[in-house]
Design a protein around this motif. Structure first.
Motif, PDB file in Angstrom:
ATOM      1  N   HIS A   1       0.827  -1.194   0.000  1.00 33.94           N
ATOM      2  CA  HIS A   1       0.000   0.000   0.000  1.00 33.94           C
ATOM      3  C   HIS A   1       0.868   1.253   0.000  1.00 33.94           C
ATOM      4  O   HIS A   1       2.054   1.197   0.291  1.00 33.94           O
ATOM      5  CB  HIS A   1      -0.963   0.018   1.197  1.00 33.94           C
ATOM      6  CG  HIS A   1      -0.263   0.091   2.517  1.00 33.94           C
ATOM      7  ND1 HIS A   1       0.098  -1.038   3.211  1.00 33.94           N
ATOM      8  CD2 HIS A   1       0.134   1.139   3.266  1.00 33.94           C
ATOM      9  CE1 HIS A   1       0.686  -0.676   4.339  1.00 33.94           C
ATOM     10  NE2 HIS A   1       0.729   0.641   4.388  1.00 33.94           N
TER      11      HIS A   1
ATOM     12  N   TYR B   1      -9.917  12.012  -4.717  1.00 30.04           N
ATOM     13  CA  TYR B   1      -9.422  10.708  -5.165  1.00 30.04           C
ATOM     14  C   TYR B   1     -10.542   9.751  -5.553  1.00 30.04           C
ATOM     15  O   TYR B   1     -10.370   8.951  -6.469  1.00 30.04           O
ATOM     16  CB  TYR B   1      -8.493  10.090  -4.118  1.00 30.04           C
ATOM     17  CG  TYR B   1      -7.101  10.657  -4.227  1.00 30.04           C
ATOM     18  CD1 TYR B   1      -6.248  10.250  -5.250  1.00 30.04           C
ATOM     19  CD2 TYR B   1      -6.651  11.625  -3.349  1.00 30.04           C
ATOM     20  CE1 TYR B   1      -4.983  10.783  -5.380  1.00 30.04           C
ATOM     21  CE2 TYR B   1      -5.380  12.164  -3.466  1.00 30.04           C
ATOM     22  CZ  TYR B   1      -4.557  11.734  -4.487  1.00 30.04           C
ATOM     23  OH  TYR B   1      -3.300  12.262  -4.627  1.00 30.04           O
TER      24      TYR B   1
ATOM     25  N   LEU C   1      -9.990   8.448  -9.235  1.00 28.76           N
ATOM     26  CA  LEU C   1      -9.671   7.024  -9.350  1.00 28.76           C
ATOM     27  C   LEU C   1     -10.872   6.161  -9.717  1.00 28.76           C
ATOM     28  O   LEU C   1     -10.745   4.942  -9.857  1.00 28.76           O
ATOM     29  CB  LEU C   1      -9.044   6.515  -8.049  1.00 28.76           C
ATOM     30  CG  LEU C   1      -7.726   7.190  -7.656  1.00 28.76           C
ATOM     31  CD1 LEU C   1      -7.208   6.627  -6.340  1.00 28.76           C
ATOM     32  CD2 LEU C   1      -6.690   7.055  -8.752  1.00 28.76           C
TER      33      LEU C   1
ATOM     34  N   TYR D   1     -11.637   2.264  -8.157  1.00 24.96           N
ATOM     35  CA  TYR D   1     -11.410   2.456  -6.727  1.00 24.96           C
ATOM     36  C   TYR D   1     -12.662   2.938  -6.007  1.00 24.96           C
ATOM     37  O   TYR D   1     -13.485   3.661  -6.561  1.00 24.96           O
ATOM     38  CB  TYR D   1     -10.292   3.480  -6.486  1.00 24.96           C
ATOM     39  CG  TYR D   1      -8.925   2.853  -6.453  1.00 24.96           C
ATOM     40  CD1 TYR D   1      -8.309   2.555  -5.242  1.00 24.96           C
ATOM     41  CD2 TYR D   1      -8.261   2.551  -7.617  1.00 24.96           C
ATOM     42  CE1 TYR D   1      -7.048   1.976  -5.207  1.00 24.96           C
ATOM     43  CE2 TYR D   1      -7.006   1.968  -7.599  1.00 24.96           C
ATOM     44  CZ  TYR D   1      -6.408   1.686  -6.379  1.00 24.96           C
ATOM     45  OH  TYR D   1      -5.169   1.102  -6.347  1.00 24.96           O
ATOM     46  N   ASP D   2     -12.766   2.519  -4.736  1.00 21.61           N
ATOM     47  CA  ASP D   2     -13.815   2.971  -3.845  1.00 21.61           C
ATOM     48  C   ASP D   2     -13.249   2.947  -2.420  1.00 21.61           C
ATOM     49  O   ASP D   2     -12.177   2.402  -2.180  1.00 21.61           O
ATOM     50  CB  ASP D   2     -15.041   2.061  -3.952  1.00 21.61           C
ATOM     51  CG  ASP D   2     -16.316   2.754  -3.497  1.00 21.61           C
ATOM     52  OD1 ASP D   2     -16.241   3.879  -2.950  1.00 21.61           O
ATOM     53  OD2 ASP D   2     -17.402   2.176  -3.677  1.00 21.61           O
TER      54      ASP D   2
ATOM     55  N   MET E   1      -8.499   3.086   0.443  1.00 24.36           N
ATOM     56  CA  MET E   1      -9.231   2.844  -0.800  1.00 24.36           C
ATOM     57  C   MET E   1      -8.686   1.598  -1.487  1.00 24.36           C
ATOM     58  O   MET E   1      -7.524   1.240  -1.300  1.00 24.36           O
ATOM     59  CB  MET E   1      -9.122   4.041  -1.734  1.00 24.36           C
ATOM     60  CG  MET E   1      -9.723   5.299  -1.176  1.00 24.36           C
ATOM     61  SD  MET E   1      -9.601   6.640  -2.368  1.00 24.36           S
ATOM     62  CE  MET E   1     -10.196   7.983  -1.374  1.00 24.36           C
ATOM     63  N   THR E   2      -9.532   0.984  -2.297  1.00 27.50           N
ATOM     64  CA  THR E   2      -9.129  -0.230  -2.984  1.00 27.50           C
ATOM     65  C   THR E   2      -9.990  -0.451  -4.221  1.00 27.50           C
ATOM     66  O   THR E   2     -11.044   0.161  -4.378  1.00 27.50           O
ATOM     67  CB  THR E   2      -9.263  -1.447  -2.048  1.00 27.50           C
ATOM     68  OG1 THR E   2      -8.717  -2.589  -2.700  1.00 27.50           O
ATOM     69  CG2 THR E   2     -10.714  -1.729  -1.710  1.00 27.50           C
ATOM     70  N   VAL E   3      -9.517  -1.350  -5.059  1.00 33.09           N
ATOM     71  CA  VAL E   3     -10.300  -1.842  -6.177  1.00 33.09           C
ATOM     72  C   VAL E   3     -11.176  -2.960  -5.625  1.00 33.09           C
ATOM     73  O   VAL E   3     -10.779  -3.690  -4.719  1.00 33.09           O
ATOM     74  CB  VAL E   3      -9.377  -2.354  -7.307  1.00 33.09           C
ATOM     75  CG1 VAL E   3     -10.185  -2.947  -8.446  1.00 33.09           C
ATOM     76  CG2 VAL E   3      -8.498  -1.219  -7.808  1.00 33.09           C
TER      77      VAL E   3
ATOM     78  N   PRO F   1      -7.220  -2.664   0.990  1.00 33.93           N
ATOM     79  CA  PRO F   1      -6.851  -1.273   0.712  1.00 33.93           C
ATOM     80  C   PRO F   1      -5.365  -1.150   0.360  1.00 33.93           C
ATOM     81  O   PRO F   1      -4.511  -1.573   1.119  1.00 33.93           O
ATOM     82  CB  PRO F   1      -7.184  -0.545   2.009  1.00 33.93           C
ATOM     83  CG  PRO F   1      -7.149  -1.590   3.059  1.00 33.93           C
ATOM     84  CD  PRO F   1      -7.547  -2.876   2.395  1.00 33.93           C
TER      85      PRO F   1
ATOM     86  N   PHE G   1      -0.681   5.049 -10.292  1.00 33.51           N
ATOM     87  CA  PHE G   1      -1.704   4.014 -10.356  1.00 33.51           C
ATOM     88  C   PHE G   1      -1.648   3.360 -11.727  1.00 33.51           C
ATOM     89  O   PHE G   1      -1.422   4.031 -12.733  1.00 33.51           O
ATOM     90  CB  PHE G   1      -3.096   4.614 -10.133  1.00 33.51           C
ATOM     91  CG  PHE G   1      -3.298   5.107  -8.737  1.00 33.51           C
ATOM     92  CD1 PHE G   1      -3.736   4.245  -7.755  1.00 33.51           C
ATOM     93  CD2 PHE G   1      -3.033   6.424  -8.404  1.00 33.51           C
ATOM     94  CE1 PHE G   1      -3.917   4.678  -6.459  1.00 33.51           C
ATOM     95  CE2 PHE G   1      -3.211   6.873  -7.116  1.00 33.51           C
ATOM     96  CZ  PHE G   1      -3.658   6.004  -6.144  1.00 33.51           C
TER      97      PHE G   1
END
Length: 159
Positions: A5, A20, A24, A29-30, A41-43, A48, A71
């Motif tokens: 991360h 972001y 993103l 990403y959320d 945040m992560t896909v 995260p 990214f």
């Protein structure tokens, strides 16, 4: 990917989170976790890998310390969408979408400065061999058709 991360210091956690989330979004990403002084945040379906944290030393309006984060985009289109989304929510242009041959052939990236002046990149990298594989079926098809036509002509097929 070995990187677990990245965390960026920000002056305003709510404003940077909104920035972001929009920038993103094209990458999927959320928000994964929302803590008092940090947002992870992560896909989708992953842990995260991108964090924002309220930096106690930074006051609103101060600029970042030259942090850079990149990214990975899944296509050139996604790189362009990232760039456009980031500019719409207050990001500043730091390099429009385009090929960056000074790094290597196939390196397509865009750069924006976030609300705290951190340099944020979205990159799509397609190595030369992948490009060759994508073109190969067309080249092979042309060679096969030409070979069949030549051989058929020699065999008297009247092609």
């Amino acid at each position: 990917m070995p990187l677990a991360h990245v965390s960026l210091p920000v002056t305003s956690l709510p404003a940077s989170t909104a920035f972001y989330l929009s920038a993103l979004n094209p990458l999927g990403y959320d928000v994964f976790m929302n803590l008092e002084r940090a947002v992870g945040m992560t896909v989708k379906y992953d842990g995260p890998d991108f964090w924002l944290h309220q930096c106690p030393e930074m006051k609103d309006g101060e600029k970042g310390n030259g942090m850079h984060v990149a990214f990975k985009g899944s296509s050139k289109r996604v790189v362009r969408e990232f760039y456009e989304a980031a500019l719409k929510v207050g990001g500043k242009d730091n390099g429009p979408p385009g090929e960056r041959t000074q790094y290597t052939k196939g390196y397509y990236a865009a750069y924006v400065l976030d609300l705290d002046g951190n340099n944020v990149e979205c990159v799509y990298y397609q190595p030369w061999w992948l490009s060759a594989l994508q073109v190969a079926p067309s080249v092979v098809g042309v060679v096969v058709v030409a070979g069949v036509a030549w051989w058929g002509g020699r065999a008297g097929w009247g092609l």
